[in-house]
Design a protein around this motif. Structure first.
Motif, PDB file in Angstrom:
ATOM      1  N   GLU A  64      56.266  -7.919 -11.314  1.00  0.00           N
ATOM      2  CA  GLU A  64      55.318  -6.452 -11.573  1.00  0.00           C
ATOM      3  C   GLU A  64      53.821  -6.325 -11.709  1.00  0.00           C
ATOM      4  OE1 GLU A  64      57.632  -6.996 -15.652  1.00  0.00           O
ATOM      5  OE2 GLU A  64      59.581  -6.324 -14.542  1.00  0.00           O
ATOM      6  N   ASN A  65      53.207  -7.552 -11.943  1.00  0.00           N
ATOM      7  CA  ASN A  65      51.836  -8.023 -12.097  1.00  0.00           C
ATOM      8  C   ASN A  65      51.114  -7.683 -11.308  1.00  0.00           C
ATOM      9  OD1 ASN A  65      51.113  -8.250 -15.172  1.00  0.00           O
ATOM     10  ND2 ASN A  65      52.895  -9.148 -15.095  1.00  0.00           N
ATOM     11  N   ASP A  66      52.100  -7.638 -10.030  1.00  0.00           N
ATOM     12  CA  ASP A  66      51.216  -7.318  -8.663  1.00  0.00           C
ATOM     13  C   ASP A  66      51.987  -5.878  -7.763  1.00  0.00           C
ATOM     14  OD1 ASP A  66      49.483  -8.432  -6.620  1.00  0.00           O
ATOM     15  OD2 ASP A  66      50.356  -9.483  -6.053  1.00  0.00           O
ATOM     16  N   SER A  67      51.226  -4.980  -8.172  1.00  0.00           N
ATOM     17  CA  SER A  67      52.484  -3.759  -7.981  1.00  0.00           C
ATOM     18  C   SER A  67      51.497  -2.277  -8.151  1.00  0.00           C
ATOM     19  CB  SER A  67      53.671  -3.766  -8.306  1.00  0.00           C
ATOM     20  OG  SER A  67      53.459  -2.952  -9.850  1.00  0.00           O
ATOM     21  N   ARG A  94      60.018 -10.709  -2.646  1.00  0.00           N
ATOM     22  CA  ARG A  94      59.073  -9.767  -2.861  1.00  0.00           C
ATOM     23  C   ARG A  94      59.381  -8.397  -2.157  1.00  0.00           C
ATOM     24  NH1 ARG A  94      53.309  -8.985  -2.682  1.00  0.00           N
ATOM     25  NH2 ARG A  94      52.864  -7.703  -4.492  1.00  0.00           N
ATOM     26  N   ALA A  95      59.270  -9.117  -0.569  1.00  0.00           N
ATOM     27  CA  ALA A  95      59.675  -7.646   0.225  1.00  0.00           C
ATOM     28  C   ALA A  95      60.589  -6.741   0.273  1.00  0.00           C
ATOM     29  CB  ALA A  95      60.528  -8.030   1.598  1.00  0.00           C
ATOM     30  N   ARG A  96      61.863  -7.506  -0.565  1.00  0.00           N
ATOM     31  CA  ARG A  96      62.449  -5.986  -1.278  1.00  0.00           C
ATOM     32  C   ARG A  96      62.196  -5.661  -2.346  1.00  0.00           C
ATOM     33  NH1 ARG A  96      66.365  -9.091  -1.262  1.00  0.00           N
ATOM     34  NH2 ARG A  96      66.732 -10.062  -3.608  1.00  0.00           N
ATOM     35  N   TYR A  97      61.146  -6.140  -3.143  1.00  0.00           N
ATOM     36  CA  TYR A  97      60.709  -4.911  -4.612  1.00  0.00           C
ATOM     37  C   TYR A  97      60.261  -4.471  -4.127  1.00  0.00           C
ATOM     38  CZ  TYR A  97      58.440  -4.919  -8.958  1.00  0.00           C
ATOM     39  OH  TYR A  97      57.177  -4.507  -9.588  1.00  0.00           O
ATOM     40  N   LEU A  98      59.060  -5.064  -2.946  1.00  0.00           N
ATOM     41  CA  LEU A  98      58.093  -3.673  -3.012  1.00  0.00           C
ATOM     42  C   LEU A  98      58.677  -2.374  -1.908  1.00  0.00           C
ATOM     43  CD1 LEU A  98      56.044  -5.696  -0.761  1.00  0.00           C
ATOM     44  CD2 LEU A  98      54.759  -5.055  -2.052  1.00  0.00           C
ATOM     45  N   MET A  99      60.004  -2.483  -1.406  1.00  0.00           N
ATOM     46  CA  MET A  99      60.073  -1.697  -0.892  1.00  0.00           C
ATOM     47  C   MET A  99      61.497  -0.525  -1.527  1.00  0.00           C
ATOM     48  SD  MET A  99      59.590  -0.905   2.579  1.00  0.00           S
ATOM     49  CE  MET A  99      61.154   0.249   3.449  1.00  0.00           C
ATOM     50  N   GLU A 100      62.050  -1.055  -2.927  1.00  0.00           N
ATOM     51  CA  GLU A 100      63.170  -0.535  -3.758  1.00  0.00           C
ATOM     52  C   GLU A 100      62.927  -0.075  -4.916  1.00  0.00           C
ATOM     53  OE1 GLU A 100      66.374  -3.770  -3.483  1.00  0.00           O
ATOM     54  OE2 GLU A 100      66.580  -2.831  -1.243  1.00  0.00           O
ATOM     55  N   GLU A 101      61.892  -1.747  -5.616  1.00  0.00           N
ATOM     56  CA  GLU A 101      61.346  -0.915  -7.115  1.00  0.00           C
ATOM     57  C   GLU A 101      59.817  -0.903  -6.960  1.00  0.00           C
ATOM     58  OE1 GLU A 101      63.224  -1.989  -9.755  1.00  0.00           O
ATOM     59  OE2 GLU A 101      65.174  -3.001  -8.011  1.00  0.00           O
ATOM     60  N   ALA A 102      58.920  -0.833  -6.262  1.00  0.00           N
ATOM     61  CA  ALA A 102      58.317  -0.813  -6.526  1.00  0.00           C
ATOM     62  C   ALA A 102      58.188   0.995  -5.244  1.00  0.00           C
ATOM     63  CB  ALA A 102      56.887  -1.632  -5.039  1.00  0.00           C
ATOM     64  N   GLY A 103      58.541   1.101  -4.747  1.00  0.00           N
ATOM     65  CA  GLY A 103      58.838   1.852  -4.077  1.00  0.00           C
ATOM     66  C   GLY A 103      58.850   2.664  -2.530  1.00  0.00           C
ATOM     67  N   ASP A 155      57.803   4.092   6.908  1.00  0.00           N
ATOM     68  CA  ASP A 155      59.621   3.943   7.993  1.00  0.00           C
ATOM     69  C   ASP A 155      60.195   2.515   7.993  1.00  0.00           C
ATOM     70  OD1 ASP A 155      59.688   6.464   9.908  1.00  0.00           O
ATOM     71  OD2 ASP A 155      57.744   5.950   9.448  1.00  0.00           O
ATOM     72  N   ASP A 156      59.469   1.426   7.412  1.00  0.00           N
ATOM     73  CA  ASP A 156      60.404   0.282   7.368  1.00  0.00           C
ATOM     74  C   ASP A 156      59.015  -0.799   7.456  1.00  0.00           C
ATOM     75  OD1 ASP A 156      62.125  -1.511   7.570  1.00  0.00           O
ATOM     76  OD2 ASP A 156      62.597  -0.955   9.816  1.00  0.00           O
ATOM     77  N   ILE A 157      59.900  -2.242   6.421  1.00  0.00           N
ATOM     78  CA  ILE A 157      58.652  -3.705   6.519  1.00  0.00           C
ATOM     79  C   ILE A 157      58.969  -4.130   7.766  1.00  0.00           C
ATOM     80  CG2 ILE A 157      60.617  -4.443   4.953  1.00  0.00           C
ATOM     81  CD1 ILE A 157      57.974  -5.557   3.464  1.00  0.00           C
ATOM     82  N   ILE A 158      58.411  -4.744   8.026  1.00  0.00           N
ATOM     83  CA  ILE A 158      57.617  -5.796   8.710  1.00  0.00           C
ATOM     84  C   ILE A 158      57.416  -7.103   8.155  1.00  0.00           C
ATOM     85  CG2 ILE A 158      57.417  -6.587  11.218  1.00  0.00           C
ATOM     86  CD1 ILE A 158      57.570  -3.511  12.417  1.00  0.00           C
ATOM     87  N   TYR A 159      57.618  -8.323   7.760  1.00  0.00           N
ATOM     88  CA  TYR A 159      57.522  -9.025   7.375  1.00  0.00           C
ATOM     89  C   TYR A 159      57.864 -10.850   8.181  1.00  0.00           C
ATOM     90  CZ  TYR A 159      61.608  -9.389   4.585  1.00  0.00           C
ATOM     91  OH  TYR A 159      63.875 -10.185   4.650  1.00  0.00           O
TER      92      TYR A 159
END
Length: 203
Positions: free
Chosen positions: A83-86, A116-125, A131-135
């Protein structure tokens, strides 16, 4: 260019949502944990395996916290961390939207562990903007490893010469260029058209 790869931390995200300060600025005040202890016992010791998917975040963090901060749960620290890195760069998101409308595919290309990859895509929006995330944890390799760029190119489905890339780290930019990507180092206040003139008329 058919594809733009975009780094996350230091490019699309800059620290705390409220003020842009580093995410752990008030860690000791808020959670009673000294940052230097967390850095030494967790990040310096275990992060290199976690970020390429060899270890899971929460079990390893739980074990570390049991030793250095037994009052604190891994779940609480992870929530605080994410939450503090968004803080999103809204201007860059607008440029990316215009670029996608022109037909360019946009991917996040980032060193992240799975949660965090999932958080970035879903919670951070961010999933609504790319189109996608490559991590790294999904690929098993992190930037600036050549294998990261090889596997990311395969995921994009285009030749290296059709890929542009922005990142704030010089080592990552050099590695991308060595692989044949068109790469530019991102700096504070930059614009997409300024960093990568090939996109200047579209962004």
């Amino acid at each position: 260019m058919k594809v733009l790869m975009v780094d996350v931390d230091g490019v699309l995200i800059h620290g705390r949502p409220a003020d842009g300060q580093p995410l752990f600025t008030y860690l000791e005040r808020d959670l009673g944990l000294r940052l230097d202890l967390l850095q030494q016992a967790f990040f310096q010791t275990h992060w290199s395996d976690i970020v390429i998917g060899r270890e899971a975040l929460e079990p390893r963090l739980s074990a570390v916290l049991a030793e250095i901060a037994p009052h604190l749960s891994a779940a609480t620290l992870i929530d605080y961390w994410f939450e503090n890195d968004s803080r999103l760069d809204l201007n860059l998101l607008e440029e990316l939207a215009a670029l996608r409308q022109s037909g360019v595919a946009v991917f996040l290309a980032t060193n992240q562990e799975h949660r965090r990859a999932r958080y970035l895509m879903e919670e951070a929006g961010l999933g609504a903007h790319v189109d996608d995330i490559i991590y790294s944890a999904a690929l098993g390799h992190r930037k600036p490893s050549p294998d990261f760029f090889r596997l990311a190119t395969a995921r994009a489905g285009v030749p290296p010469g059709d890929i542009a890339f922005i990142d704030d780290m010089a080592d990552n930019i050099e590695a991308a260029r060595q692989f044949g990507w068109h790469a530019a180092q991102w700096t504070a206040g930059a614009t997409l058209g300024g960093a990568l003139p090939v996109f200047g008329k579209r962004a």
